[in-house]
Design an enzyme around this catalytic site. Sequence first.
Site, PDB file in Angstrom:
ATOM      1  N   LYS A 111      37.648  42.169  33.027  1.00 49.98           N
ATOM      2  CA  LYS A 111      37.808  40.710  33.131  1.00 49.98           C
ATOM      3  C   LYS A 111      36.446  40.033  33.273  1.00 49.98           C
ATOM      4  O   LYS A 111      36.253  38.920  32.787  1.00 49.98           O
ATOM      5  CB  LYS A 111      38.699  40.330  34.327  1.00 49.98           C
ATOM      6  CG  LYS A 111      40.132  40.806  34.210  1.00 49.98           C
ATOM      7  CD  LYS A 111      40.987  39.924  33.307  1.00 49.98           C
ATOM      8  CE  LYS A 111      42.394  40.469  33.180  1.00 49.98           C
ATOM      9  NZ  LYS A 111      43.193  39.937  32.115  1.00 49.98           N
ATOM     10  N   LYS A 191      44.763  46.790  25.209  1.00 43.07           N
ATOM     11  CA  LYS A 191      46.095  46.748  25.815  1.00 43.07           C
ATOM     12  C   LYS A 191      46.811  45.476  25.362  1.00 43.07           C
ATOM     13  O   LYS A 191      46.166  44.435  25.213  1.00 43.07           O
ATOM     14  CB  LYS A 191      45.865  46.717  27.331  1.00 43.07           C
ATOM     15  CG  LYS A 191      47.074  46.591  28.171  1.00 43.07           C
ATOM     16  CD  LYS A 191      46.655  46.426  29.632  1.00 43.07           C
ATOM     17  CE  LYS A 191      47.374  45.235  30.239  1.00 43.07           C
ATOM     18  NZ  LYS A 191      47.200  45.009  31.626  1.00 43.07           N
ATOM     19  N   LYS A 194      48.967  39.224  27.695  1.00 42.76           N
ATOM     20  CA  LYS A 194      49.404  37.839  27.439  1.00 42.76           C
ATOM     21  C   LYS A 194      48.269  36.962  26.941  1.00 42.76           C
ATOM     22  O   LYS A 194      48.462  36.092  26.115  1.00 42.76           O
ATOM     23  CB  LYS A 194      49.958  37.232  28.732  1.00 42.76           C
ATOM     24  CG  LYS A 194      51.187  37.891  29.253  1.00 42.76           C
ATOM     25  CD  LYS A 194      51.622  37.201  30.543  1.00 42.76           C
ATOM     26  CE  LYS A 194      52.089  38.184  31.580  1.00 42.76           C
ATOM     27  NZ  LYS A 194      51.008  38.652  32.471  1.00 42.76           N
TER      28      LYS A 194
HETATM   29  N1  AQP Z   1      50.352  46.522  27.588  1.00 46.03           N
HETATM   30  C1  AQP Z   1      51.040  46.954  28.624  1.00 46.03           C
HETATM   31  N2  AQP Z   1      51.592  48.178  28.600  1.00 46.03           N
HETATM   32  C2  AQP Z   1      52.322  48.630  29.649  1.00 46.03           C
HETATM   33  N3  AQP Z   1      52.542  47.901  30.763  1.00 46.03           N
HETATM   34  C3  AQP Z   1      52.007  46.673  30.819  1.00 46.03           C
HETATM   35  N4  AQP Z   1      52.038  45.713  31.755  1.00 46.03           N
HETATM   36  C4  AQP Z   1      51.362  44.638  31.330  1.00 46.03           C
HETATM   37  N5  AQP Z   1      50.852  44.864  30.107  1.00 46.03           N
HETATM   38  C5  AQP Z   1      51.241  46.121  29.761  1.00 46.03           C
HETATM   39  C6  AQP Z   1      52.719  45.865  33.033  1.00 46.03           C
HETATM   40  O1  AQP Z   1      53.295  44.620  33.388  1.00 46.03           O
HETATM   41  C7  AQP Z   1      53.191  44.463  34.800  1.00 46.03           C
HETATM   42  C8  AQP Z   1      52.671  43.112  35.131  1.00 46.03           C
HETATM   43  O2  AQP Z   1      51.455  42.854  34.537  1.00 46.03           O
HETATM   44  P1  AQP Z   1      50.734  41.466  34.805  1.00 46.03           P
HETATM   45  O3  AQP Z   1      51.194  40.481  33.833  1.00 46.03           O
HETATM   46  O4  AQP Z   1      50.862  41.036  36.203  1.00 46.03           O
HETATM   47  O5  AQP Z   1      49.242  41.847  34.618  1.00 46.03           O
HETATM   48  P2  AQP Z   1      48.515  42.287  33.336  1.00 46.03           P
HETATM   49  O6  AQP Z   1      48.780  43.725  33.097  1.00 46.03           O
HETATM   50  O7  AQP Z   1      47.094  41.881  33.525  1.00 46.03           O
HETATM   51  O8  AQP Z   1      49.197  41.416  32.229  1.00 46.03           O
HETATM   52  P3  AQP Z   1      48.660  40.980  30.833  1.00 46.03           P
HETATM   53  O9  AQP Z   1      49.824  40.759  29.974  1.00 46.03           O
HETATM   54  O10 AQP Z   1      47.581  41.916  30.386  1.00 46.03           O
HETATM   55  O11 AQP Z   1      48.095  39.555  31.144  1.00 46.03           O
HETATM   56  P4  AQP Z   1      46.682  38.942  30.921  1.00 46.03           P
HETATM   57  O12 AQP Z   1      46.356  39.125  29.455  1.00 46.03           O
HETATM   58  O13 AQP Z   1      46.882  37.522  31.293  1.00 46.03           O
HETATM   59  O14 AQP Z   1      45.746  39.665  31.839  1.00 46.03           O
HETATM   60  C9  AQP Z   1      52.342  45.588  35.360  1.00 46.03           C
HETATM   61  O15 AQP Z   1      53.183  46.520  36.009  1.00 46.03           O
HETATM   62  C10 AQP Z   1      51.710  46.185  34.132  1.00 46.03           C
HETATM   63  O16 AQP Z   1      51.540  47.575  34.287  1.00 46.03           O
END
Ligand code: AQP
Length: 329
Positions: A111, A191, A194
């Site tokens: 990040k 990965k 969002k």
């Molecule tokens: N790509 C992924 N594969 C498997 N599991 C995932 N999770 C998120 N992306 C994947 C699981 O979703 C839960 C919550 O995640 P989060 O939204 O709180 O945090 P994050 O992983 O940082 O989400 P994003 O989508 O990647 O958001 P941004 O792009 O905004 O940072 C967790 O249990 C995670 O394992």
Amino acid sequence: MKRIFSGIKPSGRLHIGNYLGAIKNWLTLQDEYQCVWGIVDYHAITVPYDLIELEERVIDCAASYIAAGLDPEKSILMLQSQVKEHTELTWILNTITPIPWLERVPTFKDKAKQFSASLNMGLLDYPVLMAADIILYKADAVPVGEDQLPHLELTRKIVRRFNSTFGQIFPEPKSIISSGALIKGLDGKSKMGKSLENCIYLDETPEEIWKKLSTAVTDPQRIRRNDIGNPEVCNLFSLHKLFSTKDQINYVNNGCKTADIGCLDCKRILSDNISNELAPIRENLIKLKNNNDYLRDVLNEGIKKSKEIARQTMYEVYDKIGVTYKFLK
Ligand code: AQP
């Protein structure tokens, strides 16, 4: 009944990574544990965000939880910012968390690169807020995707430090790893996330899913239709393993290796399967998004219940850290 906490930050519409890596696993836990599912909005504001959109995303997240099958009658659905004890406990945990522990966290490093122009304390402190989220409810276990394991390890270290410094209050939460591995984005590199615009969102129509999949990255060595492919390096083949039947997986595997089928044939099967699996969620989402009163009631009830648990924990914490000043009574 043992308790678990987990949450998703409302930083965008939920995608199949959130579904396979988190929610699908949560569904299997609702009957075994007392579950607290958080919409962790204070995590979402650690990077630049749109104030108006945040509310929409919170509503979308609540709707997605329920649309995917979380039952508010069985579990607590709550909104982190509305239970102030989360940030209060974070402050207390900050005082026992060495800064190098946080600087070493892999997601912080990622990040920090992604948001170098707006790097802030919140991003560094993110795992401490996550630790507070979990231990405030004295959660015995936390269902997480593999990407979240370093955070959970840090939570355990913070718990050990708190308990040894002030006295035992908190259990060390165990991880329950979701069966879906880390889902890569449609770019086949990072990965699915969002904020990365490389997602298939839970509310997408079959046409939208097909449009995205038809341009998604496959085996980079397979350039022409007649080239022989290697499914093991193809990101879409890993999605087949999660969405397709055994027969379909074998068909795609053999067909790709022999060039009997092209990438578009493989994508068509995958697109249909993802669309079919998401269809009931999408239908539920459409209904729920027209029912804000219901979503508000569910969240208000969840906030009330989680506050009750959180207050009890904080009384114990105040006592342990010495801020229950007798002279004030
Ligand atoms: N790509 C992924 N594969 C498997 N599991 C995932 N999770 C998120 N992306 C994947 C699981 O979703 C839960 C919550 O995640 P989060 O939204 O709180 O945090 P994050 O992983 O940082 O989400 P994003 O989508 O990647 O958001 P941004 O792009 O905004 O940072 C967790 O249990 C995670 O394992």
